[in-house]
Enzyme design. Structure first.
Site, short mmCIF file in Angstrom:
data_model
loop_
_atom_site.label_atom_id
_atom_site.label_comp_id
_atom_site.label_asym_id
_atom_site.label_seq_id
_atom_site.Cartn_x
_atom_site.Cartn_y
_atom_site.Cartn_z
N HIS A 6 -1.35 1.47 -4.36
CA HIS A 6 -1.78 2.87 -4.19
C HIS A 6 -0.91 3.85 -4.96
O HIS A 6 -0.94 5.06 -4.70
CB HIS A 6 -1.80 3.25 -2.70
CG HIS A 6 -2.92 2.58 -1.94
ND1 HIS A 6 -2.89 2.40 -0.58
CD2 HIS A 6 -4.06 1.99 -2.38
CE1 HIS A 6 -3.99 1.76 -0.20
NE2 HIS A 6 -4.71 1.49 -1.27
N GLN A 34 0.85 -1.20 0.00
CA GLN A 34 0.00 0.00 0.00
C GLN A 34 0.89 1.25 0.00
O GLN A 34 0.39 2.36 -0.17
CB GLN A 34 -0.91 0.02 1.24
CG GLN A 34 -1.82 -1.18 1.34
CD GLN A 34 -2.55 -1.21 2.67
OE1 GLN A 34 -3.61 -0.63 2.85
NE2 GLN A 34 -1.94 -1.89 3.64
N CYS A 75 0.74 19.52 -22.12
CA CYS A 75 -0.43 20.41 -22.30
C CYS A 75 -0.48 21.52 -21.26
O CYS A 75 -1.46 22.28 -21.20
CB CYS A 75 -1.71 19.59 -22.24
SG CYS A 75 -2.13 19.06 -20.58
N ALA A 107 8.55 -4.44 12.35
CA ALA A 107 8.90 -5.15 11.12
C ALA A 107 10.39 -5.48 11.04
O ALA A 107 10.77 -6.64 10.80
CB ALA A 107 8.49 -4.30 9.92
N SER A 161 -2.68 -0.95 9.31
CA SER A 161 -3.81 -0.86 10.26
C SER A 161 -5.01 -1.65 9.75
O SER A 161 -6.02 -1.78 10.44
CB SER A 161 -4.20 0.61 10.47
OG SER A 161 -4.52 1.21 9.21
C1 BJW Z 1 4.42 -0.93 12.55
C2 BJW Z 1 5.56 -0.32 12.96
C3 BJW Z 1 6.72 -1.05 12.83
C4 BJW Z 1 3.99 1.08 13.31
N1 BJW Z 1 6.66 -2.28 12.32
N2 BJW Z 1 4.36 -2.15 12.03
C5 BJW Z 1 -16.70 6.21 0.34
C6 BJW Z 1 -16.47 6.41 -1.03
C7 BJW Z 1 -15.55 5.63 -1.73
C8 BJW Z 1 -14.82 4.68 -1.06
C9 BJW Z 1 -15.05 4.52 0.29
C10 BJW Z 1 -15.98 5.23 1.00
N3 BJW Z 1 -15.98 4.81 2.30
C11 BJW Z 1 -15.04 3.81 2.44
C12 BJW Z 1 -14.49 3.64 1.24
C13 BJW Z 1 -13.45 2.76 0.89
C14 BJW Z 1 -12.15 3.49 1.20
C15 BJW Z 1 -11.74 3.02 2.57
O1 BJW Z 1 -11.33 1.90 2.72
N4 BJW Z 1 -11.88 3.89 3.61
C16 BJW Z 1 -11.56 3.45 4.95
C17 BJW Z 1 -10.90 4.59 5.72
C18 BJW Z 1 -12.85 2.99 5.64
N5 BJW Z 1 -11.20 3.08 0.18
C19 BJW Z 1 -11.04 3.84 -0.91
O2 BJW Z 1 -11.52 4.93 -1.10
C20 BJW Z 1 -10.18 3.19 -1.98
N6 BJW Z 1 -10.87 3.22 -3.22
C21 BJW Z 1 -12.06 2.63 -3.35
O3 BJW Z 1 -12.62 1.99 -2.50
O4 BJW Z 1 -12.58 2.84 -4.58
C22 BJW Z 1 -13.93 2.46 -4.78
C23 BJW Z 1 -14.26 2.95 -6.12
C24 BJW Z 1 -14.45 2.02 -7.13
C25 BJW Z 1 -14.80 2.48 -8.37
C26 BJW Z 1 -14.88 3.86 -8.61
C27 BJW Z 1 -14.60 4.78 -7.59
C28 BJW Z 1 -14.29 4.32 -6.33
C29 BJW Z 1 -8.89 3.95 -2.16
C30 BJW Z 1 -8.10 4.00 -0.89
C31 BJW Z 1 -6.85 4.79 -1.14
C32 BJW Z 1 -6.06 5.02 0.15
N7 BJW Z 1 -5.09 6.03 -0.12
C33 BJW Z 1 -4.10 6.29 0.89
C34 BJW Z 1 -3.14 7.36 0.34
C35 BJW Z 1 -2.31 6.78 -0.77
C36 BJW Z 1 -1.31 7.76 -1.31
C37 BJW Z 1 -0.38 8.27 -0.24
O5 BJW Z 1 0.33 7.45 0.38
O6 BJW Z 1 -0.42 9.46 0.01
O7 BJW Z 1 -3.37 5.07 1.18
S1 BJW Z 1 -4.72 6.73 2.47
C38 BJW Z 1 -3.57 5.79 3.41
O8 BJW Z 1 -4.17 4.62 4.00
C39 BJW Z 1 -2.60 5.28 2.37
C40 BJW Z 1 -2.21 3.95 2.96
O9 BJW Z 1 -1.69 3.09 1.98
C41 BJW Z 1 -3.50 3.45 3.53
C42 BJW Z 1 -3.35 2.39 4.58
O10 BJW Z 1 -2.60 2.89 5.65
P1 BJW Z 1 -1.52 1.92 6.38
O11 BJW Z 1 -0.46 1.59 5.44
O12 BJW Z 1 -2.23 0.78 7.03
O13 BJW Z 1 -0.90 2.91 7.44
P2 BJW Z 1 -1.44 3.26 8.90
O14 BJW Z 1 -0.66 4.43 9.37
O15 BJW Z 1 -2.93 3.30 8.90
O16 BJW Z 1 -1.02 1.98 9.79
C43 BJW Z 1 0.33 1.72 10.06
C44 BJW Z 1 0.39 0.45 10.87
O17 BJW Z 1 1.76 0.14 11.09
C45 BJW Z 1 -0.26 0.55 12.23
O18 BJW Z 1 -1.09 -0.57 12.43
C46 BJW Z 1 0.92 0.52 13.22
O19 BJW Z 1 0.60 -0.18 14.41
C47 BJW Z 1 1.93 -0.26 12.43
N8 BJW Z 1 3.32 0.02 12.78
N9 BJW Z 1 5.20 0.99 13.45
C48 BJW Z 1 5.43 -2.78 11.93
N10 BJW Z 1 7.89 -0.52 13.26
ZN ZN Z 2 -1.08 17.05 -19.98
#
Ligand code: BJW
Ligand code: ZN
Length: 273
Positions: free
Chosen positions: A136, A107, A171, A252, A210
């Site tokens: 992502h 991700q 563009c 990790a 998470s």
């Molecule tokens: C350690 C550690 C150590 C600490 N060792 N571990 C309404 C409308 C549309 C969609 C939705 C909606 N409502 C819900 C949704 C679905 C939505 C969603 O899931 N929302 C939730 C919040 C509920 N999902 C989406 O919108 C996705 N698209 C989608 O569903 O499309 C539908 C669609 C279909 C057709 C047409 C149109 C739409 C897209 C989701 C995109 C998420 N984007 C981001 C940003 C990416 C770019 C960027 O990086 O800037 O992705 S947000 C952010 O969250 C980022 C991450 O990849 C993602 C997950 O976070 P991650 O990696 O888990 O990080 P943390 O900080 O949350 O957790 C870290 C963990 O590490 C913790 O557990 C710590 O304990 C641990 N940790 N130190 C190991 N040393």
């Molecule tokens: Zn362009």
């Protein structure tokens, strides 16, 4: 279900990964935390007082592209100074030892898995994108809001004014980071590949996420529904923990190298070359 005690959990995790023919590794921001890349939802947060939900959306970019580019420019600078850690490296070595069997769906947009693969390759021929799905997108890419052209883009971003933001060479429209924001669809080819890998996997190793954001967070349950196991590595419990075969409370960099199977030493026999 969480095994009693870390030692028992480590042994069980090691055994599950060693006996798996194919593995999907799902990583989140936590795997890069040990490289100095801030997570989204952990302590310290990702940037000033903003939550990802405030900035990682097309509406936020529409409303204030300068602020969103300031965030991504800051993250590019932070990540450019970070190195793959022991977890990235041990996964890259595992992939090199078992071509086609160990797949990574990340991700993260920081590129540290690719960097670990390239740096770990002995002959420099490793294709860092083989068996890696960046679901992502990438921090070091931009996409044109006007014509859709994509650019690899490691340049620092001048977000002091709208007029200094990155513009399309073709563009002249405003560029946006080539990442997937909330409410945006993931690249169908990429997410379908990740779901195929999840279905084919005998084990899903989930590191540092998470497990809140879908559809990526649904990948481990596909492995489980197909009879595979789930091994989780995270200092904290997550919504996935209750569904994991083994959930290890650890970081990790400290944990992953100790559960990735060691190289299979083929016994020397009379007729070995
Ligand atoms: C350690 C550690 C150590 C600490 N060792 N571990 C309404 C409308 C549309 C969609 C939705 C909606 N409502 C819900 C949704 C679905 C939505 C969603 O899931 N929302 C939730 C919040 C509920 N999902 C989406 O919108 C996705 N698209 C989608 O569903 O499309 C539908 C669609 C279909 C057709 C047409 C149109 C739409 C897209 C989701 C995109 C998420 N984007 C981001 C940003 C990416 C770019 C960027 O990086 O800037 O992705 S947000 C952010 O969250 C980022 C991450 O990849 C993602 C997950 O976070 P991650 O990696 O888990 O990080 P943390 O900080 O949350 O957790 C870290 C963990 O590490 C913790 O557990 C710590 O304990 C641990 N940790 N130190 C190991 N040393
Ligand atoms: Zn362009």
């Amino acid at each position: 279900m969480t095994e009693p005690g870390l030692a028992a959990g480590l042994a069980r995790a090691r055994a599950l990964l060693a006996e798996a023919e194919r593995v999907l590794v799902l990583t989140g921001a936590g795997i890069s935390a040990d490289s100095g890349v801030p997570t989204f939802r952990g302590p310290g947060g990702l940037w000033k007082d903003f939550r990802p939900e405030d900035l990682a959306t097309p509406e936020a970019f529409e409303r204030d592209p300068r602020l969103v580019w300031e965030w991504y420019g800051w993250r590019r600078e932070v990540v450019s100074g970070c190195r793959p850690n022991a977890a990235h490296v041990s996964l890259a070595r595992w992939q090199a030892r078992a071509p086609g069997r160990i797949r990574i769906a990340t991700q993260n947009v920081d590129g540290l898995h690719s960097l670990a693969a390239v740096e770990g390759s002995t002959d420099g021929t490793t294709d860092p994108s083989a068996d890696l799905a960046e679901v992502h997108g990438t921090l070091f890419g931009s996409r044109c809001n006007g014509c859709g052209l994509r650019f690899t883009d490691r340049a620092t971003v001048d977000a002091t004014a709208i007029g200094t933001l990155p513009a399309c060479a073709s563009c002249d429209s405003l560029l946006r980071p080539d990442v997937v924001w909330y409410g945006e669809a993931l690249d169908p080819a990429v997410i379908e590949l990740a779901f195929r890998w999840a279905a084919e996997a005998d084990a899903c190793l989930v590191i540092g996420t998470s497990a809140l954001v879908h559809p990526a967070a649904s990948l481990p349950s596909v492995t489980r529904e197909n009879g595979g196991s789930i091994v989780e590595v995270n200092p904290e419990a997550t919504p996935l923990t209750a569904h994991a075969t083994v959930s290890l409370r650890g970081g990790a960099a400290a944990t992953v190298p100790s559960i990735v199977p060691l190289p299979r030493t083929t016994p020397i026999t009379a007729d070995s070359p």
